[in-house]
Structure formats: structure tokens, C-alpha cells
Design an enzyme around this catalytic site. Structure first.
Site, PDB file in Angstrom:
ATOM      1  N   ASP A 165      68.626  37.649  20.120  1.00 37.78           N
ATOM      2  CA  ASP A 165      67.972  36.399  20.102  1.00 37.78           C
ATOM      3  C   ASP A 165      66.538  36.821  20.675  1.00 37.78           C
ATOM      4  O   ASP A 165      65.547  36.217  19.966  1.00 37.78           O
ATOM      5  CB  ASP A 165      68.700  35.565  20.818  1.00 37.78           C
ATOM      6  CG  ASP A 165      69.982  34.887  20.131  1.00 37.78           C
ATOM      7  OD1 ASP A 165      69.912  35.220  19.027  1.00 37.78           O
ATOM      8  OD2 ASP A 165      70.726  34.453  20.859  1.00 37.78           O
ATOM      9  N   GLY A 166      66.369  37.635  21.547  1.00 40.44           N
ATOM     10  CA  GLY A 166      64.766  37.863  22.021  1.00 40.44           C
ATOM     11  C   GLY A 166      63.969  38.581  20.841  1.00 40.44           C
ATOM     12  O   GLY A 166      62.890  38.319  20.829  1.00 40.44           O
TER      13      GLY A 166
ATOM     14  N   ALA B  48      69.403  28.086  26.244  1.00 42.23           N
ATOM     15  CA  ALA B  48      68.191  29.031  27.128  1.00 42.23           C
ATOM     16  C   ALA B  48      68.060  28.511  28.373  1.00 42.23           C
ATOM     17  O   ALA B  48      69.112  28.210  29.126  1.00 42.23           O
ATOM     18  CB  ALA B  48      67.214  29.494  26.298  1.00 42.23           C
TER      19      ALA B  48
END
Length: 494
Positions: A225-226, A366
Site C-alpha cells: 500500500d505504501g 491507517a
């Protein structure tokens, strides 16, 4: 063989199976800016370089600015018999030497304009869930973790496959410029394998992504996801459709298995893609025009009071488009921060805490989750506000509609400054009197989804990655029989 004009007009097509009418496309795509709307603060309307841009923008009739949006808009115009804006022409427009601040920021919009824009994106997103977009892909953007040797090797495999003469289409592949001389990637060896690859392996940098986003027809990320967040950060305005292979830790946004990359990409280029539009926020730093040491001023009075003509209390100092969250916190200061929140033109509350996290629905899993905020389905059009370690027993996370403009500021009498970060990047100090405006962006993130995916996939992802609501199942009652005094069996429950 198609003529060049026909080829350009065919740059995009909606799968013929869709029954969506032209009027529905018009309703979903067009946002009419009406001059007669509620006001916005004059300070917020000041552009960084040209104060008159706001007035010029308010007179325009604009579509919500999204890569997929423009593809459908071209298709709609071509169906009506009007000459569609070709993909190449659109690309040339983007390359014009136009200052970055010429873009219409969502903070420049009135309440009604912002609402219409948000509704347009919302309805478009719903329609995209039932159609497939067929793109004539020629230029592909490749992104991976440039410091991870394993991922570099896998990225090389994808680049080699795309550049192969067996593909039938001569794709131009852009990789990060740091890989040009990377031994693990071996760009020279990759090009030398086939003479047809010469000139089709190119390199991108941050400036190219910022100034010429339309150069890329399609984006592929390899990581977690980063890595996808980094793609969003690189494309601050228009974002090409992004297909992500899951090679990270969690994978809320990365939906495709790398082991099947050849089949996945072949199907996407041949049969079309399904796109999910993810809400992004636009955040603008507003600097006070008053000396920081002047504690006689009141931020609440400045932001909800009337401003004198041509006497702006604040000026913009940079805008950012984010996919996950904006965090205003104490930074390196040992004491807690003081943050004042405003919703549209009204004071909301003052928060004494380590900070405040303002998250998109995508970012709800997050920092927002770690701070105790709500989990939120990505299709919800909302803004999530969560305090980080609030020094209060009564503060609770709140969820606001995406049609409001939120402001988070540092009061003039605050003991220390605060720090703002955007998707975990670009940390900026906020002095007393400064604030950040946060609103829905005109540039949503086009995330490619697997065919047949549905809203239940999000529930499956939080159950898989976070063990959401995982507990041992409660045992049922066990029935057993016991003889009574008459010798008859009776059933009891234990």
C-alpha cells in the site's frame, strides 16, 4: 488500417455491454459553476502567485478533473457527433507551460460548487463499477521500491515482458531514473536483448510526473500500500489508472497477485479494466500575515469574522493532494499541541492532544485506525476526524460529509508550534496563527480492481489483514437426558 485521427479517437472506449445513456454521462461528468453561491473566505481564495485566478476560475464551466473522467467525456462527445478531444491533443494541452497554480483548487469553490463536484465524482464512481474501460495503452508507468533488490528483479521481469516483441504492441515503458544504472535491474542488458526494445525503455522523475501526467496511459505498481501511496503522491493532479500487484505486508489497495502478472496485464489491455475512484483530499497551508509573536490576535475571530476589503489575514503556501490522511501534531515538541478546528465558516472545537488526524475513507485503516477512529468503507463520501491521544474523556471521533471545507489551525496563544504531514510526507511546521484547509480534491485516484469485485471485498480485506472481529465462537447449549422418579427420560439443558 486506421488513420491517425481514428486511432486517437479510439484511444478510449467504453465496453459495448454498458447501457448507460449519454444524458447519464452528462449528469455524472459535468459540474456547472454558478457564480451565485455562498461565499468563501477571501484569504482562502488567494492564489499563491495570482490573486485574480480565483475570479477567472469561478467563471469557467469545468468538469471534475479526473483521468477516467476525461476518457468518458471524450467518449460522450464522440457519440454525440462532436469532435472529441483526442488523447494526444489532451496530452499536448497538459504540456503547455502553464504555472502550477493555474489549476482550480477545491478550496476556491463555494459550498454549492464543492457539493456539485463531490456528487459528480460519487455518481461517476458508481457507474464505473458496472462498466469496463478499454484503453489503447501505449505508454506504461512502472513503480516499485527502488531500494528493494527482490522487487527490482521482479520489476525487471515485468518490463522485459512488456518490451518483448511477442506482445504485438510496442509499449513504451517508463521506470524510475534511479534504476538506469542499477546493477540488479541492468537496463542496458534488458535493451540489448532485442533490437525492438531500443528507445522504448525510458525513465521518469518526480518533475515529469508532476508536469506531464498525461504522458502515461497506464500505471503499474509492485509493492504494498505504501508504494501505491507514493504513486498518488507523484501524481498530484491527474492520475492514470493504477494496477497494483500485492508484494507488501497488508494489501488493502493492492488487489492482484504477482504470480499471474502476465495473464492479468494481458486481460486488462485486451478486455478492459474496472476502476474504483478513491476520494482524495486537497490540503493547503495558509500562513498568517500577522507577526507570530503578536498574541493579541484571535484565530477564531479571523476565520469566522468578516475580512476588510483587500486586507487578507492569510496567504497560501503550498497545496498537496493526499490519498490517506493529513496529520497535524506536536512534532518534536515535548508538550501536547493545541489545534482549533473549523467546519466551513463556523468554529467547531479546540483540541488539546498530541494531534489531529483527518483521514479519507481509504485512510481509515491507517493512522486513523491506530488513533481509535472508525473503520470506513472506501465508497463512503466522508471526512474522518480523530484526535490523537486527546487530553479529554469526552472527545470522540467524528465523521463529516465530503462537501465541507475543514480548517485545522494553531491558535495565536499556543505554547508551541505544530507540524503537518501529508500521507506521511512533506512535514511542514505550522506557527501560531497558521492553519491548513482540507477539502475533497477534484482529482480522485483511479484504482484498477479485479473483474467481478464487490463491496464485500473490503470486509474480507480487513478480516484477513486486521483479524477484524475475530474471536472464538460461543459454545451452544448441550442437551442431555436424565431419568426421573417415574423412570421416564426427560431432556434437560446444561
Amino acid at each position: 488500417m486506421d488513420s491517425p485521427d481514428e486511432s486517437r479517437r479510439g484511444k478510449e472506449e467504453v465496453d459495448g455491454g454498458s447501457s448507460t445513456s449519454d444524458s447519464e454521462y452528462q449528469h455524472a461528468l459535468e459540474v456547472v459553476f454558478d457564480d451565485e453561491n455562498a461565499k468563501r473566505r477571501k484569504s482562502s481564495l488567494v492564489s499563491t502567485q495570482n490573486p485574480n485566478i480565483a475570479e477567472q476560475c469561478a467563471k469557467k464551466r469545468e468538469s471534475t478533473s479526473c483521468f477516467v473522467h476525461q476518457l468518458l467525456e471524450s467518449q460522450k462527445k464522440s457519440r454525440k457527433g462532436h469532435p472529441a478531444l483526442s488523447y494526444n491533443e489532451d496530452r499536448n494541452l497538459d504540456k503547455a507551460s502553464e504555472p502550477r497554480d493555474q489549476a482550480v483548487h477545491s478550496r476556491l469553490l463555494t459550498k454549492r460548487q464543492l457539493s456539485e463536484m463531490a456528487i459528480g465524482v460519487r455518481e461517476l464512481s458508481k457507474k464505473l463499477g458496472s462498466i469496463r474501460l478499454k484503453l489503447k495503452v501505449r505508454t506504461i508507468f512502472l513503480l516499485t521500491k527502488a531500494h528493494d533488490s527482490d522487487l527490482i528483479s521482479l520489476t525487471r521481469n515485468v518490463a522485459e515482458w512488456l518490451l518483448s516483441k511477442d506482445r504485438g504492441t510496442e509499449y513504451t515503458v517508463y521506470i524510475e531514473n534511479t534504476l538506469e544504472h542499477n546493477r540488479a535491474f541492468d537496463a542496458q542488458g534488458l535493451v540489448s536483448q532485442s533490437s525492438s526494445s531500443a528507445g522504448r525503455l525510458k525513465y521518469w522523475d518526480n518533475e515529469l510526473c508532476r508536469r506531464h501526467p498525461h504522458l502515461f496511459d497506464f500505471a503499474i505498481t509492485l509493492g504494498g500500500d505504501g508504494t501505491l501511496l507514493y504513486a498518488s503522491w507523484l501524481f498530484q493532479r491527474i492520475v492514470p489508472p493504477v494496477l497494483s500487484f500485492a508484494l507488501g505486508s497488508l494489501g488493502f489497495l493492492t488487489k492482484f497477485d504477482y504470480a499471474d502478472y502476465q495473464e492479468t496485464l494481458s486481460t486488462a489491455f485486451k478486455d478492459g479494466i474496472t476502476v474504483s475512484l478513491r476520494l482524495r483530499f486537497e490540503a493547503t497551508i495558509m500562513r498568517t500575515q500577522t507577526a507570530h509573536e503578536d498574541r493579541k490576535h484571535d484565530l477564531v475571530e479571523e476565520l469566522i469574522g468578516e475580512e476588510a476589503e483587500n486586507n487578507f489575514t492569510h496567504k497560501p503556501d503550498g497545496s498537496y493532494t493526499i490519498l490517506n490522511d493529513i496529520v497535524v501534531d506536536r512534532g518534536p515538541n515535548p508538550t501536547m499541541s493545541s489545534t482549533e478546528l473549523f467546519m466551513d465558516e463556523k468554529f467547531m472545537t479546540s483540541v488539546q492532544a498530541d494531534g489531529v488526524c483527518v483521514a479519507t475513507p481509504t485512510g481509515s485503516t491507517a493512522y486513523n485506525l491506530a488513533a481509535g477512529g472508525s473503520l470506513c468503507h472506501p465508497e463512503n463520501p466522508v471526512i474522518l476526524v480523530t484526535a490523537i491521544c486527546a487530553h479529554s474523556l469526552s472527545f470522540r471521533p467524528v465523521i463529516l460529509p465530503d462537501t465541507v471545507v475543514l480548517r485545522a489551525g494553531v491558535p495565536y496563544d499556543a505554547r508551541t508550534s505544530s507540524w503537518a504531514s501529508f500521507d506521511g510526507r512533506e512535514r511542514v511546521e505550522l506557527h501560531p496563527g497558521d492553519y491548513v484547509t482540507i477539502s475533497a480534491s477534484r482529482y480522485p485516484f483511479a484504482n484498477v480492481m479485479p473483474q467481478g469485485s464487490s463491496g464485500e471485498d473490503w470486509i474480507a480485506s480487513i478480516s484477513r489483514t486486521l483479524n477484524w472481529n475475530s474471536r472464538q465462537k460461543q459454545k451452544s447449549f448441550k442437551e442431555w437426558e436424565e431419568q426421573n422418579l417415574d423412570g421416564k427420560a426427560k431432556t434437560l439443558k446444561k
